[in-house]
Scaffold this active site. Structure first.
Site, PDB file in Angstrom:
ATOM      1  CG  HIS A  24      -2.146   0.777   1.176  1.00  0.00           C
ATOM      2  ND1 HIS A  24      -1.947   2.206   1.473  1.00  0.00           N
ATOM      3  CD2 HIS A  24      -3.544   0.735   0.739  1.00  0.00           C
ATOM      4  CE1 HIS A  24      -3.117   2.697   1.348  1.00  0.00           C
ATOM      5  NE2 HIS A  24      -3.932   1.881   0.737  1.00  0.00           N
ATOM      6  CG  ASP A  46      -8.778  -3.997  -2.941  1.00  0.00           C
ATOM      7  OD1 ASP A  46      -9.748  -3.619  -2.631  1.00  0.00           O
ATOM      8  OD2 ASP A  46      -8.110  -3.115  -3.548  1.00  0.00           O
TER       9      ASP A  46
HETATM   10  N1  ACO Z   1       4.439  -7.841  -4.839  1.00  0.00           N
HETATM   11  C1  ACO Z   1       5.643  -7.715  -4.966  1.00  0.00           C
HETATM   12  N2  ACO Z   1       6.311  -6.912  -4.947  1.00  0.00           N
HETATM   13  C2  ACO Z   1       5.708  -5.463  -4.509  1.00  0.00           C
HETATM   14  C3  ACO Z   1       4.495  -5.395  -4.170  1.00  0.00           C
HETATM   15  C4  ACO Z   1       3.656  -6.572  -4.634  1.00  0.00           C
HETATM   16  N3  ACO Z   1       2.265  -6.574  -4.358  1.00  0.00           N
HETATM   17  N4  ACO Z   1       4.048  -4.095  -3.942  1.00  0.00           N
HETATM   18  C5  ACO Z   1       5.360  -3.649  -3.784  1.00  0.00           C
HETATM   19  N5  ACO Z   1       6.309  -4.462  -4.325  1.00  0.00           N
HETATM   20  C6  ACO Z   1       7.691  -3.862  -4.264  1.00  0.00           C
HETATM   21  C7  ACO Z   1       7.987  -3.090  -5.643  1.00  0.00           C
HETATM   22  O1  ACO Z   1       8.412  -4.094  -6.687  1.00  0.00           O
HETATM   23  C8  ACO Z   1       9.070  -2.261  -5.084  1.00  0.00           C
HETATM   24  O2  ACO Z   1      10.322  -3.141  -5.041  1.00  0.00           O
HETATM   25  P1  ACO Z   1      11.641  -2.568  -5.164  1.00  0.00           P
HETATM   26  O3  ACO Z   1      12.012  -1.363  -3.907  1.00  0.00           O
HETATM   27  O4  ACO Z   1      12.801  -3.513  -5.167  1.00  0.00           O
HETATM   28  O5  ACO Z   1      11.673  -1.817  -6.447  1.00  0.00           O
HETATM   29  C9  ACO Z   1       8.947  -2.003  -3.472  1.00  0.00           C
HETATM   30  O6  ACO Z   1       7.800  -3.101  -3.351  1.00  0.00           O
HETATM   31  C10 ACO Z   1       8.092  -0.814  -3.443  1.00  0.00           C
HETATM   32  O7  ACO Z   1       6.651  -0.973  -4.512  1.00  0.00           O
HETATM   33  P2  ACO Z   1       6.303   0.491  -4.998  1.00  0.00           P
HETATM   34  O8  ACO Z   1       5.479   0.190  -6.426  1.00  0.00           O
HETATM   35  O9  ACO Z   1       7.269   1.537  -5.346  1.00  0.00           O
HETATM   36  O10 ACO Z   1       5.204   0.918  -4.059  1.00  0.00           O
HETATM   37  P3  ACO Z   1       4.219   2.103  -4.290  1.00  0.00           P
HETATM   38  O11 ACO Z   1       3.667   2.760  -2.861  1.00  0.00           O
HETATM   39  O12 ACO Z   1       4.318   2.770  -5.449  1.00  0.00           O
HETATM   40  O13 ACO Z   1       2.912   1.029  -4.473  1.00  0.00           O
HETATM   41  C11 ACO Z   1       1.148  -0.226  -4.646  1.00  0.00           C
HETATM   42  C12 ACO Z   1       1.786   0.817  -3.968  1.00  0.00           C
HETATM   43  C13 ACO Z   1       0.747   0.293  -5.798  1.00  0.00           C
HETATM   44  C14 ACO Z   1      -0.259  -0.519  -3.805  1.00  0.00           C
HETATM   45  C15 ACO Z   1       1.753  -1.803  -4.882  1.00  0.00           C
HETATM   46  O14 ACO Z   1       2.211  -2.259  -3.656  1.00  0.00           O
HETATM   47  C16 ACO Z   1       1.291  -2.856  -5.552  1.00  0.00           C
HETATM   48  O15 ACO Z   1       1.265  -2.427  -6.820  1.00  0.00           O
HETATM   49  N6  ACO Z   1       0.154  -3.542  -5.059  1.00  0.00           N
HETATM   50  C17 ACO Z   1      -0.374  -4.454  -5.589  1.00  0.00           C
HETATM   51  C18 ACO Z   1      -1.656  -4.085  -6.052  1.00  0.00           C
HETATM   52  C19 ACO Z   1      -2.747  -3.886  -4.904  1.00  0.00           C
HETATM   53  O16 ACO Z   1      -2.907  -4.460  -4.107  1.00  0.00           O
HETATM   54  N7  ACO Z   1      -3.249  -2.528  -5.128  1.00  0.00           N
HETATM   55  C20 ACO Z   1      -4.440  -2.178  -4.021  1.00  0.00           C
HETATM   56  C21 ACO Z   1      -3.868  -1.192  -3.248  1.00  0.00           C
HETATM   57  S1  ACO Z   1      -5.156  -0.529  -1.871  1.00  0.00           S
HETATM   58  C22 ACO Z   1      -6.076   0.254  -2.691  1.00  0.00           C
HETATM   59  O17 ACO Z   1      -5.966   0.823  -3.522  1.00  0.00           O
HETATM   60  C23 ACO Z   1      -7.602   0.428  -2.138  1.00  0.00           C
END
Ligand code: ACO
Length: 428
Positions: free
Chosen positions: A307, A364
């Site tokens: 998140h 979610d």
């Molecule tokens: N699975 C694997 N790796 C992940 C995940 C995941 N679900 N989420 C983040 N990471 C990793 C990224 O690859 C990144 O790794 P790195 O530092 O080695 O490059 C690190 O964790 C940080 O991730 P970001 O994408 O930079 O974090 P951000 O805060 O921008 O994104 C997000 C948050 C979009 C929710 C992300 O965690 C994600 O894509 N999750 C899956 C989709 C999801 O469940 N979305 C619902 C969110 S809740 C809502 O909107 C109601």
């Protein structure tokens, strides 16, 4: 003396005021930065940028706190109901009994949508994703209520527009579902409550009454409360940004629905179930999928994990996980994907990759399992999220309006070609 931040640029020092919220959150106020220095700030994805000051929702991602108008989400989920929470979000205080009755009666006056709108539905293909349909029909409300285009039509009329939208949105959402399965639409029944009415429009048939199950009604009510607001998330910021141009409420909310649709935001609940189904069909072992999620050469992510702001746990996920167990037990449903979800959570929470990056199950991760137990199809999960988020979007749009916020207009740093002369096509 109030705190200031000092910024040194080209040998000059600039003082920037620091502002503090009621929960001691601090921000450097850069409203005058460009005028004073000629510089802008660059913050891709707005990870460090406060776009507004707001009275509506407080959340602390480090400690997993979420409060609407000061009330903890845990108390609201346990003791309130969705309509009361909608009132709280929009008007700022919990309603008295009379205020709540009036609010509910006013909503009931507007649950029908114009008969001509029924024809829109038959023009959409049945395979259309319902989020596209909901967004389009919500925007189309502005054509039936042209007075909504006037942002200066006075508080009473603006209030009527907000009530209309709250009333019609469940009808719009349920009809999108009926259209997708080729069933006749079911009209709202005003003797039913907000959530009951929505379920009835989803599942009732002209040939057969739908029996409302209080377990299902309660679970859905709770889920809607948990989704009702989440401060300046992607869809809410979209609503505020669209509304800042004085676009009408219907079109601003339609923009929010569109932003919510994406798999990185509200669309994740559908993606979670699709992922869990895929893992089940693949034999049910979660290790391979955890490895895939960690592999930087693989685009797969564990949907429902991570998140932007919660970095320890998502308080909504805790409540939903428990509700999920309760609903499945009470309905006597054994869903193998619940076991897979729990295993996945267990493995990921003990894995260094997820620990290091503070990736936890979000709201979610379990909501889709509950929706599925209720008989709601996957395509409708994000629509359910939108039904829940609607009061938050309305409250945020209204706050933006009442604060007379300026039109939202971010800047950029241009890195394209420098000026060059046009070349005739024959010479390229
Ligand atoms: N699975 C694997 N790796 C992940 C995940 C995941 N679900 N989420 C983040 N990471 C990793 C990224 O690859 C990144 O790794 P790195 O530092 O080695 O490059 C690190 O964790 C940080 O991730 P970001 O994408 O930079 O974090 P951000 O805060 O921008 O994104 C997000 C948050 C979009 C929710 C992300 O965690 C994600 O894509 N999750 C899956 C989709 C999801 O469940 N979305 C619902 C969110 S809740 C809502 O909107 C109601």
């Amino acid at each position: 003396m109030s705190e200031t931040a000092k910024l040194e640029l080209q040998g000059k020092t600039f003082e920037l005021p620091v502002i503090e919220g009621t929960e001691q959150e601090k921000a450097i106020d850069i409203n005058d930065l460009r005028a004073q220095t000629g510089y802008i700030t660059l913050d891709s994805g707005y990870k460090n940028t406060g776009a507004t000051v707001s009275n509506i929702t407080f959340l602390d991602g480090e400690t997993g706190i979420l409060r609407y108008r000061g009330y903890p989400i845990e108390q609201l989920a346990e003791r309130s109901d969705f309509q009361e929470v909608a009132y709280l979000l929009i008007y700022g205080e919990l309603p008295t009994k009379t205020q709540l009755e009036n609010f509910s009666e006013n909503i009931k006056l507007h649950t029908l949508i114009h008969e001509d709108m029924r024809r829109f539905y038959s023009a959409f293909p049945t395979f259309a994703h319902p989020m596209g349909v909901v967004s389009s029909v919500t925007c189309a409300l502005s054509s039936f209520y042209p007075e909504s285009l006037n942002p200066h039509r006075g508080e009473v009329k603006i209030n009527l527009t907000m009530t209309r939208l709250l009333a019609k949105f469940p009808t719009i959402a349920a009809w999108a579902y009926k259209n997708s399965i080729g069933h006749p639409v079911i009209y709202p029944k005003n003797k039913l409550g907000y959530v009951e009415n929505f379920l009835n429009m989803m599942f009732s048939m002209p040939t057969e009454e739908y029996e409302l199950d209080p377990v299902v009604v309660n679970a859905l009510d709770k889920l809607l409360i948990l989704h009702a607001d989440h401060e300046q998330n992607c869809s809410t910021s979209t609503v505020r940004l669209a509304g800042s141009s004085q676009a009408n409420l219907y079109s601003s909310i339609a923009a929010g629905v569109t932003a919510l649709w994406g798999p990185l935001h509200g669309g994740a609940n559908q993606e979670v179930i699709e992922m869990l189904d895929k893992i089940k069909d693949d034999g049910g072992s979660v290790d391979k999928w955890v490895e895939k999620a960690k592999d930087k050469n693989d685009s797969f992510r564990l949907m429902g994990f991570g998140h932007r702001v919660y970095k320890n746990f998502d308080p909504r996920a805790k409540i939903i996980k428990k509700a999920c167990d309760d609903v499945l037990n009470r309905l006597g449903i054994k869903d193998p994907i619940l076991e897979i979800a729990k295993k996945l959570e267990e493995v990921a929470l003990h894995d260094e990759y997820f620990i290091e990056r503070k990736l936890y199950p979000n709201v979610d991760f379990y909501s889709g399992i509950i929706y599925r137990a209720m008989g709601i199809p996957k395509d409708m999960f994000t629509v359910l999220f939108a039904v829940g988020r609607l009061p938050g979007w309305i409250a945020q749009w209204n706050e933006m309006r009442l604060n007379k916020e300026p039109i939202g207009r971010p800047r950029q740093i241009y890195v394209g070609p420098k000026v060059r002369d046009y070349i005739n096509i024959a010479d390229r």
